[in-house]
Design an enzyme around this catalytic site. Structure first.
Site, PDB file in Angstrom:
ATOM      1  N   LYS A 167       0.837  -1.201   0.000  1.00 27.82           N
ATOM      2  CA  LYS A 167       0.000   0.000   0.000  1.00 27.82           C
ATOM      3  C   LYS A 167       0.876   1.257   0.000  1.00 27.82           C
ATOM      4  O   LYS A 167       0.572   2.241  -0.672  1.00 27.82           O
ATOM      5  CB  LYS A 167      -0.927  -0.019   1.221  1.00 27.82           C
ATOM      6  CG  LYS A 167      -2.032   0.970   1.133  1.00 27.82           C
ATOM      7  CD  LYS A 167      -3.018   0.809   2.270  1.00 27.82           C
ATOM      8  CE  LYS A 167      -4.347   0.297   1.786  1.00 27.82           C
ATOM      9  NZ  LYS A 167      -5.366   0.278   2.833  1.00 27.82           N
ATOM     10  N   ASP A 182      -8.889   4.750   3.621  1.00 24.29           N
ATOM     11  CA  ASP A 182      -9.847   3.716   3.967  1.00 24.29           C
ATOM     12  C   ASP A 182     -10.759   3.561   2.769  1.00 24.29           C
ATOM     13  O   ASP A 182     -11.183   4.561   2.182  1.00 24.29           O
ATOM     14  CB  ASP A 182     -10.646   4.094   5.216  1.00 24.29           C
ATOM     15  CG  ASP A 182     -11.266   2.856   5.848  1.00 24.29           C
ATOM     16  OD1 ASP A 182     -10.541   1.875   6.066  1.00 24.29           O
ATOM     17  OD2 ASP A 182     -12.480   2.855   6.124  1.00 24.29           O
ATOM     18  N   SER A 183     -11.001   2.326   2.361  1.00 25.72           N
ATOM     19  CA  SER A 183     -11.748   2.133   1.120  1.00 25.72           C
ATOM     20  C   SER A 183     -12.601   0.886   1.211  1.00 25.72           C
ATOM     21  O   SER A 183     -12.435   0.066   2.111  1.00 25.72           O
ATOM     22  CB  SER A 183     -10.766   2.019  -0.050  1.00 25.72           C
ATOM     23  OG  SER A 183      -9.899   0.922   0.150  1.00 25.72           O
ATOM     24  N   PHE A 226      -7.636  -6.855  -7.521  1.00 25.50           N
ATOM     25  CA  PHE A 226      -7.642  -7.493  -6.203  1.00 25.50           C
ATOM     26  C   PHE A 226      -9.040  -7.342  -5.602  1.00 25.50           C
ATOM     27  O   PHE A 226      -9.918  -6.681  -6.181  1.00 25.50           O
ATOM     28  CB  PHE A 226      -6.581  -6.842  -5.296  1.00 25.50           C
ATOM     29  CG  PHE A 226      -6.904  -5.407  -4.933  1.00 25.50           C
ATOM     30  CD1 PHE A 226      -6.646  -4.391  -5.836  1.00 25.50           C
ATOM     31  CD2 PHE A 226      -7.485  -5.082  -3.719  1.00 25.50           C
ATOM     32  CE1 PHE A 226      -6.954  -3.067  -5.522  1.00 25.50           C
ATOM     33  CE2 PHE A 226      -7.791  -3.766  -3.394  1.00 25.50           C
ATOM     34  CZ  PHE A 226      -7.519  -2.754  -4.302  1.00 25.50           C
ATOM     35  N   LYS A 253      -8.582   0.653 -15.345  1.00 31.18           N
ATOM     36  CA  LYS A 253      -9.179   0.739 -13.998  1.00 31.18           C
ATOM     37  C   LYS A 253      -8.645   1.983 -13.276  1.00 31.18           C
ATOM     38  O   LYS A 253      -9.411   2.745 -12.683  1.00 31.18           O
ATOM     39  CB  LYS A 253      -8.877  -0.521 -13.176  1.00 31.18           C
ATOM     40  CG  LYS A 253      -9.466  -0.391 -11.769  1.00 31.18           C
ATOM     41  CD  LYS A 253      -8.986  -1.391 -10.742  1.00 31.18           C
ATOM     42  CE  LYS A 253      -9.352  -0.899  -9.347  1.00 31.18           C
ATOM     43  NZ  LYS A 253      -8.877  -1.701  -8.243  1.00 31.18           N
ATOM     44  N   ARG A 284      -9.904   5.480  -6.015  1.00 31.14           N
ATOM     45  CA  ARG A 284      -8.625   5.851  -5.385  1.00 31.14           C
ATOM     46  C   ARG A 284      -7.945   6.964  -6.186  1.00 31.14           C
ATOM     47  O   ARG A 284      -7.465   7.940  -5.615  1.00 31.14           O
ATOM     48  CB  ARG A 284      -7.739   4.593  -5.326  1.00 31.14           C
ATOM     49  CG  ARG A 284      -6.563   4.707  -4.391  1.00 31.14           C
ATOM     50  CD  ARG A 284      -5.961   3.345  -4.098  1.00 31.14           C
ATOM     51  NE  ARG A 284      -6.833   2.517  -3.285  1.00 31.14           N
ATOM     52  CZ  ARG A 284      -7.588   1.519  -3.742  1.00 31.14           C
ATOM     53  NH1 ARG A 284      -7.564   1.189  -5.013  1.00 31.14           N
ATOM     54  NH2 ARG A 284      -8.362   0.847  -2.933  1.00 31.14           N
TER      55      ARG A 284
HETATM   56  P1  IMP Z   1      -8.677  -1.068   3.611  1.00 27.39           P
HETATM   57  O1  IMP Z   1      -7.301  -1.473   3.215  1.00 27.39           O
HETATM   58  O2  IMP Z   1      -8.996  -1.230   5.037  1.00 27.39           O
HETATM   59  O3  IMP Z   1      -9.067   0.264   3.058  1.00 27.39           O
HETATM   60  O4  IMP Z   1      -9.613  -2.173   2.940  1.00 27.39           O
HETATM   61  C1  IMP Z   1     -10.180  -1.992   1.724  1.00 27.39           C
HETATM   62  C2  IMP Z   1     -10.826  -3.283   1.225  1.00 27.39           C
HETATM   63  O5  IMP Z   1     -11.840  -2.891   0.312  1.00 27.39           O
HETATM   64  C3  IMP Z   1      -9.853  -4.142   0.463  1.00 27.39           C
HETATM   65  O6  IMP Z   1      -9.405  -5.228   1.212  1.00 27.39           O
HETATM   66  C4  IMP Z   1     -10.679  -4.638  -0.719  1.00 27.39           C
HETATM   67  O7  IMP Z   1     -11.317  -5.810  -0.360  1.00 27.39           O
HETATM   68  C5  IMP Z   1     -11.751  -3.581  -0.886  1.00 27.39           C
HETATM   69  N1  IMP Z   1     -11.342  -2.644  -1.955  1.00 27.39           N
HETATM   70  C6  IMP Z   1     -10.954  -1.354  -1.812  1.00 27.39           C
HETATM   71  N2  IMP Z   1     -10.625  -0.814  -2.996  1.00 27.39           N
HETATM   72  C7  IMP Z   1     -10.793  -1.797  -3.902  1.00 27.39           C
HETATM   73  C8  IMP Z   1     -10.576  -1.861  -5.306  1.00 27.39           C
HETATM   74  O8  IMP Z   1     -10.130  -0.915  -5.995  1.00 27.39           O
HETATM   75  N3  IMP Z   1     -10.855  -3.056  -5.871  1.00 27.39           N
HETATM   76  C9  IMP Z   1     -11.310  -4.127  -5.185  1.00 27.39           C
HETATM   77  N4  IMP Z   1     -11.510  -4.125  -3.890  1.00 27.39           N
HETATM   78  C10 IMP Z   1     -11.252  -2.958  -3.239  1.00 27.39           C
END
Ligand code: IMP
Length: 200
Positions: free
Chosen positions: A20, A75-76, A158, A181, A187
């Protein structure tokens, strides 16, 4: 006080995930020295907030407080309209410790079937927060809208990429070349907003 990111400065990425941190470095065009909270042995906070923005701010503030340096957190996740926004902020947690997103994607399909839901609308969100050790915090949120499709398709990307088709396209994020993408993603949109706000 002028809240700006000065090129060349050190930036703490509030993550223990080296992958990351590399991604953050690339999205900031390599203009900063990015070190991770993991490299600095900072403790990891519990993600106790209820929104993407809340959790991004919590992580950035925590890293800034413990490192004494400007810190960036993200956070995503994926939100499905018919599931009241689930998995949402729990997107990573639905993958479990094994990060099993094939099973997380099946869970989405099963829940939609249980509800006999026909609405497939969904969106990815990316919140980015930059916190200064003396208190200020700037946060932005990028979003891409689309639909979920089953079965999941594609080997790229992913997480939930194989089940998400962005509006205006026929391919899932998992089927798209990464460049396509990236040109559409939540993002990228969030980083564009952050750069517009904080970089001269
Ligand atoms: P974070 O790292 O706590 O923000 O978790 C984000 C989670 O959301 C990841 O583990 C993915 O499962 C999902 N996620 C976030 N962005 C994407 C993306 O661009 N593609 C697919 N899954 C995503």
């Amino acid at each position: 006080m002028k809240l700006k990111l000065i090129k060349g400065m050190r930036l703490v990425a509030a993550t223990h995930n080296a992958g990351k941190a590399r991604e953050i470095d690339a999205l900031l065009d390599g203009h900063y020295t990015v070190v991770t909270a993991g490299e600095l042995n900072l403790p990891e906070p519990a993600e106790t907030e209820t929104t993407f923005v809340g959790n991004a701010m919590l992580k950035a503030r925590h890293a800034a407080q413990f490192s004494g340096e400007v810190s960036l957190a993200d956070d995503s996740g994926l939100s499905v309209a018919a599931l009241d926004g689930a998995p949402g902020i729990f997107s990573a947690r639905w993958g479990g410790p094994e990060r099993d997103f094939a099973s997380a994607m099946r869970k989405i399909e099963t829940r939609l079937e249980e509800l006999s839901a026909t609405d497939r609308s969904a969106w990815f969100t990316s919140a980015l927060a930059v916190a200064w050790p003396d208190g200020p915090c700037v946060v932005v949120e990028g979003r891409v809208d689309g639909v979920v499709t089953f079965p999941p398709r594609g080997e790229h990307g992913f997480g939930y990429d194989p089940l998400f088709i962005p509006d205006g396209h026929d391919l899932t994020f998992g089927e798209m070349m990464p460049e396509l993408k990236d040109s559409l993603s939540h993002r990228t949109r969030a980083f564009e907003m952050l750069k517009a706000a904080l970089i001269d």
